[in-house]
Structures are given as C-alpha cells and as structure tokens.
Design a protein around this motif. Structure first.
Motif, PDB file in Angstrom:
ATOM      1  N   ASN A 279     -11.377  10.363  27.063  1.00 39.27           N
ATOM      2  CA  ASN A 279     -10.823   9.048  27.030  1.00 39.27           C
ATOM      3  C   ASN A 279     -11.587   7.890  27.985  1.00 39.27           C
ATOM      4  OD1 ASN A 279     -11.504  10.172  30.060  1.00 39.27           O
ATOM      5  ND2 ASN A 279      -9.956  10.783  30.333  1.00 39.27           N
ATOM      6  N   SER A 280     -10.893   7.092  27.758  1.00 42.12           N
ATOM      7  CA  SER A 280     -11.445   5.563  28.764  1.00 42.12           C
ATOM      8  C   SER A 280     -12.376   5.788  29.777  1.00 42.12           C
ATOM      9  CB  SER A 280     -10.022   4.091  28.638  1.00 42.12           C
ATOM     10  OG  SER A 280      -9.339   5.169  30.197  1.00 42.12           O
ATOM     11  N   GLU A 281     -12.294   7.135  30.718  1.00 42.55           N
ATOM     12  CA  GLU A 281     -12.952   6.778  31.776  1.00 42.55           C
ATOM     13  C   GLU A 281     -14.139   6.991  30.922  1.00 42.55           C
ATOM     14  OE1 GLU A 281     -10.409   9.745  33.904  1.00 42.55           O
ATOM     15  OE2 GLU A 281      -8.857   8.397  34.687  1.00 42.55           O
ATOM     16  N   ASN A 282     -14.288   8.576  30.236  1.00 44.61           N
ATOM     17  CA  ASN A 282     -16.150   8.904  30.165  1.00 44.61           C
ATOM     18  C   ASN A 282     -16.281   8.035  28.781  1.00 44.61           C
ATOM     19  OD1 ASN A 282     -14.634  10.374  27.996  1.00 44.61           O
ATOM     20  ND2 ASN A 282     -13.852  12.224  29.798  1.00 44.61           N
ATOM     21  N   PHE A 283     -15.505   7.185  28.780  1.00 44.91           N
ATOM     22  CA  PHE A 283     -16.182   6.878  27.462  1.00 44.91           C
ATOM     23  C   PHE A 283     -17.214   5.557  27.591  1.00 44.91           C
ATOM     24  CE2 PHE A 283     -15.655   2.803  24.624  1.00 44.91           C
ATOM     25  CZ  PHE A 283     -15.715   3.482  23.414  1.00 44.91           C
ATOM     26  N   GLU A 284     -17.484   5.095  28.642  1.00 45.08           N
ATOM     27  CA  GLU A 284     -18.836   4.514  28.884  1.00 45.08           C
ATOM     28  C   GLU A 284     -20.192   5.158  29.050  1.00 45.08           C
ATOM     29  OE1 GLU A 284     -20.735   0.868  32.244  1.00 45.08           O
ATOM     30  OE2 GLU A 284     -18.174   1.709  32.553  1.00 45.08           O
ATOM     31  N   THR A 285     -19.702   6.315  29.950  1.00 45.96           N
ATOM     32  CA  THR A 285     -20.727   7.720  29.960  1.00 45.96           C
ATOM     33  C   THR A 285     -21.503   8.280  28.162  1.00 45.96           C
ATOM     34  OG1 THR A 285     -19.943   8.204  31.661  1.00 45.96           O
ATOM     35  CG2 THR A 285     -20.975   9.687  31.533  1.00 45.96           C
ATOM     36  N   LEU A 286     -19.849   8.169  27.902  1.00 45.96           N
ATOM     37  CA  LEU A 286     -20.291   8.916  26.278  1.00 45.96           C
ATOM     38  C   LEU A 286     -21.308   7.138  25.897  1.00 45.96           C
ATOM     39  CD1 LEU A 286     -20.325  10.481  23.969  1.00 45.96           C
ATOM     40  CD2 LEU A 286     -17.877   8.842  23.532  1.00 45.96           C
ATOM     41  N   LEU A 287     -20.826   6.127  25.544  1.00 42.54           N
ATOM     42  CA  LEU A 287     -21.478   5.112  24.700  1.00 42.54           C
ATOM     43  C   LEU A 287     -22.883   5.401  25.409  1.00 42.54           C
ATOM     44  CD1 LEU A 287     -19.762   2.590  24.422  1.00 42.54           C
ATOM     45  CD2 LEU A 287     -19.606   3.998  23.048  1.00 42.54           C
ATOM     46  N   MET A 288     -23.673   5.167  27.388  1.00 37.40           N
ATOM     47  CA  MET A 288     -25.075   5.141  27.610  1.00 37.40           C
ATOM     48  C   MET A 288     -25.581   6.208  27.148  1.00 37.40           C
ATOM     49  SD  MET A 288     -24.467   1.758  29.297  1.00 37.40           S
ATOM     50  CE  MET A 288     -26.383   2.579  30.010  1.00 37.40           C
ATOM     51  N   GLY A 289     -25.117   7.928  26.599  1.00 37.83           N
ATOM     52  CA  GLY A 289     -26.191   8.420  26.729  1.00 37.83           C
ATOM     53  C   GLY A 289     -25.790   8.429  25.108  1.00 37.83           C
ATOM     54  N   ASN A 290     -25.147   8.258  24.174  1.00 38.88           N
ATOM     55  CA  ASN A 290     -25.630   8.434  22.842  1.00 38.88           C
ATOM     56  C   ASN A 290     -25.238   7.239  22.281  1.00 38.88           C
ATOM     57  OD1 ASN A 290     -24.367  11.729  22.276  1.00 38.88           O
ATOM     58  ND2 ASN A 290     -24.052  10.126  24.200  1.00 38.88           N
ATOM     59  N   PRO A 291     -27.100   6.972  21.895  1.00 39.42           N
ATOM     60  CA  PRO A 291     -27.209   5.450  21.291  1.00 39.42           C
ATOM     61  C   PRO A 291     -26.280   6.091  19.160  1.00 39.42           C
ATOM     62  CG  PRO A 291     -28.978   6.063  22.078  1.00 39.42           C
ATOM     63  CD  PRO A 291     -28.087   7.413  21.945  1.00 39.42           C
ATOM     64  N   GLN A 292     -26.238   6.507  19.027  1.00 40.00           N
ATOM     65  CA  GLN A 292     -25.547   6.339  17.665  1.00 40.00           C
ATOM     66  C   GLN A 292     -24.215   6.614  17.094  1.00 40.00           C
ATOM     67  OE1 GLN A 292     -26.865  10.566  17.025  1.00 40.00           O
ATOM     68  NE2 GLN A 292     -27.492  10.799  14.982  1.00 40.00           N
ATOM     69  N   ILE A 293     -23.421   7.193  18.651  1.00 37.20           N
ATOM     70  CA  ILE A 293     -21.818   6.001  18.821  1.00 37.20           C
ATOM     71  C   ILE A 293     -21.866   5.067  18.923  1.00 37.20           C
ATOM     72  CG2 ILE A 293     -20.139   7.235  20.234  1.00 37.20           C
ATOM     73  CD1 ILE A 293     -20.718   9.868  20.900  1.00 37.20           C
ATOM     74  N   ALA A 294     -23.115   4.351  19.914  1.00 35.26           N
ATOM     75  CA  ALA A 294     -23.119   3.277  20.015  1.00 35.26           C
ATOM     76  C   ALA A 294     -22.610   1.972  18.770  1.00 35.26           C
ATOM     77  CB  ALA A 294     -23.388   2.577  20.802  1.00 35.26           C
ATOM     78  N   PHE A 295     -23.587   3.128  17.796  1.00 33.54           N
ATOM     79  CA  PHE A 295     -23.969   1.724  16.634  1.00 33.54           C
ATOM     80  C   PHE A 295     -22.964   1.852  16.197  1.00 33.54           C
ATOM     81  CE2 PHE A 295     -25.512   2.592  12.656  1.00 33.54           C
ATOM     82  CZ  PHE A 295     -26.347   1.025  12.491  1.00 33.54           C
ATOM     83  N   LYS A 296     -21.825   3.448  16.094  1.00 32.47           N
ATOM     84  CA  LYS A 296     -21.324   3.648  14.734  1.00 32.47           C
ATOM     85  C   LYS A 296     -19.889   2.640  15.473  1.00 32.47           C
ATOM     86  CE  LYS A 296     -20.118   7.487  13.844  1.00 32.47           C
ATOM     87  NZ  LYS A 296     -20.059   7.236  11.854  1.00 32.47           N
ATOM     88  N   LEU A 297     -20.161   2.289  16.722  1.00 29.98           N
ATOM     89  CA  LEU A 297     -18.660   1.578  17.166  1.00 29.98           C
ATOM     90  C   LEU A 297     -19.027  -0.005  16.533  1.00 29.98           C
ATOM     91  CD1 LEU A 297     -17.755   2.956  20.652  1.00 29.98           C
ATOM     92  CD2 LEU A 297     -16.437   2.864  18.386  1.00 29.98           C
ATOM     93  N   LEU A 298     -20.668  -0.329  16.969  1.00 27.62           N
ATOM     94  CA  LEU A 298     -20.463  -1.828  16.599  1.00 27.62           C
ATOM     95  C   LEU A 298     -21.153  -1.519  14.950  1.00 27.62           C
ATOM     96  CD1 LEU A 298     -22.596  -4.919  17.429  1.00 27.62           C
ATOM     97  CD2 LEU A 298     -24.649  -3.199  16.944  1.00 27.62           C
ATOM     98  N   ARG A 299     -20.925  -1.032  14.461  1.00 24.17           N
ATOM     99  CA  ARG A 299     -20.345  -1.471  12.667  1.00 24.17           C
ATOM    100  C   ARG A 299     -18.594  -1.551  12.874  1.00 24.17           C
ATOM    101  NH1 ARG A 299     -22.997   3.212   9.505  1.00 24.17           N
ATOM    102  NH2 ARG A 299     -21.969   2.205   7.769  1.00 24.17           N
ATOM    103  N   ILE A 300     -17.595  -1.078  13.538  1.00 23.03           N
ATOM    104  CA  ILE A 300     -16.520  -0.873  13.076  1.00 23.03           C
ATOM    105  C   ILE A 300     -16.022  -2.227  13.773  1.00 23.03           C
ATOM    106  CG2 ILE A 300     -14.447   0.156  14.536  1.00 23.03           C
ATOM    107  CD1 ILE A 300     -15.466   2.815  14.574  1.00 23.03           C
ATOM    108  N   PHE A 301     -17.084  -2.982  14.465  1.00 25.26           N
ATOM    109  CA  PHE A 301     -16.744  -3.484  15.499  1.00 25.26           C
ATOM    110  C   PHE A 301     -17.158  -5.079  14.371  1.00 25.26           C
ATOM    111  CE2 PHE A 301     -16.600  -2.555  20.088  1.00 25.26           C
ATOM    112  CZ  PHE A 301     -15.332  -2.486  19.713  1.00 25.26           C
ATOM    113  N   SER A 302     -18.083  -5.052  13.426  1.00 22.37           N
ATOM    114  CA  SER A 302     -18.532  -6.134  12.637  1.00 22.37           C
ATOM    115  C   SER A 302     -17.642  -5.535  11.937  1.00 22.37           C
ATOM    116  CB  SER A 302     -19.976  -5.355  11.948  1.00 22.37           C
ATOM    117  OG  SER A 302     -20.551  -5.353  13.244  1.00 22.37           O
TER     118      SER A 302
END
Length: 211
Positions: free
Chosen positions: A86-109
C-alpha cells in the motif's frame, strides 16, 4: 528483485479469482511472486484482455500514484502468489528496489507520451484525420514483428478508437465505415486491418501541413 523484507504481505489467489475490479477504488498494488495475472477492461459488450503478467511484474500501482479508481480488472489465471502493498510502504519499496523504481519511471514516461500523442490527435481538424492518426499512434506502439509490408492489423475496438480520437462512438463508427467504403480499412468487433498504413501517414501529414 529483493523483496524478502515484505514477505508478511503475501496473498494468494485461486485460478479465475478476481483480485480487483475495474472502477473500484484502490489503495493497494501488487508484485507477482508466482503464477500469471490477466488484466482486462470492459469494452462495450465484451471484455478486452490488456495484458497477461508474470513474475516479477507489478500491477495496480497507478491507483496509488494517481489516487484514482482502478482502470482495469485483474484476474488470476493460475494459483497466484503476490505481495500486496500500500501507499504506506510504497516509498520504502522504491528506496530499496531500484528495479521497481525504474519500472515506474518507464510507466510515467509512457503516460507522458500517451498524453502528448493524444493532444496531437485532438488538434487535427476533422474526424477522418483524427482517426487515421489514432491508427498511426497504435502502429508506433506495436512490436516490429507485427509490421509486415504496409498492411497493419490492430486488435482494438470502436470504443477504444473513439476514446483516443475524443469523439463519440457513433461518429467514430460512421468515420470507420467511411474508410471501409473507401477500401482503406477492414473491421469487425475487435480487430481492424489498415490496408496501407503509408496512405494514412500521407493523409495525416497533409492535414497537419494545412493547419
């Protein structure tokens, strides 16, 4: 993808079980651990499959990022195991998982591309050029293996075309039938074949040059 610290958020679903439904509010997203998930969208009288996802794909994240209702339904195809976050652990997930952060960047693009591309369609002066440009947009996003010669096949609906063109379904259907009468297009319920994609390119470019 290291997600062991989130093991306590595991959920399982049986084959054909609905994980969430289109239009319902959403405050969770999912990372697939095992099994396959089908994303489907209501398209008039039938259901359109948008994608089939496998590990370690994620889905449902846009409901959190945009604070909006679900734009599609998610259904388990197999015995599926996911991490439900959920949104509460979303930021924690992104900080610890660059692959997921990159995937979200692609979604935004992709979202930014979609918005700019739709604006280009909406600025065209008439229904014919708008719909022709919708087919050009769909062609731009198709895999190269689906491009043979100048003929293009699109698995899409009148409702989808109407959405992208910013037109009513009735007007869109009339314009598509006009292209059929000109022998530039074949269509049925969920499949359309453009006879010569270069013809649509020339047509749209000529309209833009007149603006």
């Amino acid at each position: 993808m290291e997600l062991s610290s989130f093991a306590g958020y595991t959920r399982t679903f049986h084959p054909d079980e609905i994980i969430f439904s289109e239009f319902e509010p959403g405050d969770t997203f999912y990372v697939i651990q095992s099994g396959r998930v089908k994303l489907v969208k209501n398209a008039g009288e039938f259901e359109r499959t948008l994608d089939i996802l496998e590990p370690p794909e994620m889905f449902g994240e846009m409901a959190i990022l945009e604070d909006s209702p679900r734009t599609a339904s998610a259904i388990a195809l197999d015995h599926v195991r996911v991490l439900e976050l959920n949104s509460e652990n979303f930021e924690t997930l992104l900080m610890g998982n660059p692959q997921i952060a990159f995937k979200l960047l692609r979604i935004f693009s992709k979202r930014i591309y979609d918005s700019k591309r739709r604006f280009m369609i909406l600025t065209l002066p008439d229904p014919q050029s708008k719909i022709a440009d919708v087919f050009l947009m769909l062609d731009e996003t198709q895999s190269s293996r689906n491009k043979s010669g100048t003929t293009r096949e699109f698995h899409t609906t009148v409702e989808d075309i109407a959405h992208w063109a910013g037109m009513s379904v009735i007007q869109t259907r009339e314009t598509l039938n006009h292209f059929v009468m000109q022998n530039r297009l074949d269509m049925n319920a969920n499949r359309m074949i453009v006879k010569n994609i270069n013809d649509f390119t020339r047509f749209v470019n000529a309209k833009r040059n007149q603006m």
